[in-house]
Design a protein around this motif. Structure first.
Motif, short mmCIF file in Angstrom:
data_model
loop_
_atom_site.label_atom_id
_atom_site.label_comp_id
_atom_site.label_asym_id
_atom_site.label_seq_id
_atom_site.Cartn_x
_atom_site.Cartn_y
_atom_site.Cartn_z
N UNK A 1 0.83 -1.22 0.00
CA UNK A 1 0.00 0.00 0.00
C UNK A 1 0.86 1.26 0.00
N UNK A 2 1.90 1.27 0.80
CA UNK A 2 2.77 2.44 0.85
C UNK A 2 3.49 2.62 -0.49
N UNK A 3 3.94 1.51 -1.08
CA UNK A 3 4.60 1.58 -2.38
C UNK A 3 3.69 2.14 -3.46
N UNK A 4 2.44 1.68 -3.46
CA UNK A 4 1.46 2.20 -4.44
C UNK A 4 1.24 3.69 -4.24
N UNK A 5 1.14 4.09 -2.98
CA UNK A 5 0.95 5.51 -2.65
C UNK A 5 2.12 6.34 -3.17
N UNK A 6 3.35 5.87 -2.93
CA UNK A 6 4.52 6.60 -3.40
C UNK A 6 4.60 6.64 -4.92
N UNK A 7 4.23 5.54 -5.57
CA UNK A 7 4.21 5.51 -7.04
C UNK A 7 3.25 6.57 -7.58
N UNK A 8 2.07 6.67 -6.97
CA UNK A 8 1.09 7.68 -7.39
C UNK A 8 1.66 9.08 -7.25
N UNK A 9 2.36 9.34 -6.15
CA UNK A 9 2.95 10.67 -5.95
C UNK A 9 4.02 10.94 -7.01
#
Length: 86
Positions: A12-20
């Motif tokens: 989840x954190x990785x997906x969030x950072x990818x979006x940013x």
């Protein structure tokens, strides 16, 4: 340490950072060139394959041109219940 639970967190954190990163209009190569991380490291983080320490998070933030607190905001709920429901 609960490895199964932590993999959910990292994903989840990785997906969030990818979006940013994508929102900033940067490729993984471009982000890597702006901070002290490799493209491979960035890919592993964004795909939830690598746990990372706070200094790595600081470098990722630097590469995005953001203050770390800008990534630790209400857009991503770090206080959520991460336990796995069976």
């Amino acid at each position: 340490m609960n490895e199964e639970r932590d993999l959910v967190r990292l994903s989840e954190i990785g997906s969030f950072l990818r979006e940013r990163r994508k929102k900033a209009g940067l490729s993984q190569d471009q982000l890597a060139a702006r901070c002290d991380l490799t493209k491979s490291n960035i890919s592993n983080i964004e795909n939830g394959k690598k746990d990372f320490n706070f200094t790595t998070f600081l470098e990722y933030s630097k590469g995005l041109g953001k203050q770390p607190k800008e990534l630790l905001n209400k857009e991503f709920d770090f206080s959520k219940d991460w336990s796995l429901k069976k």
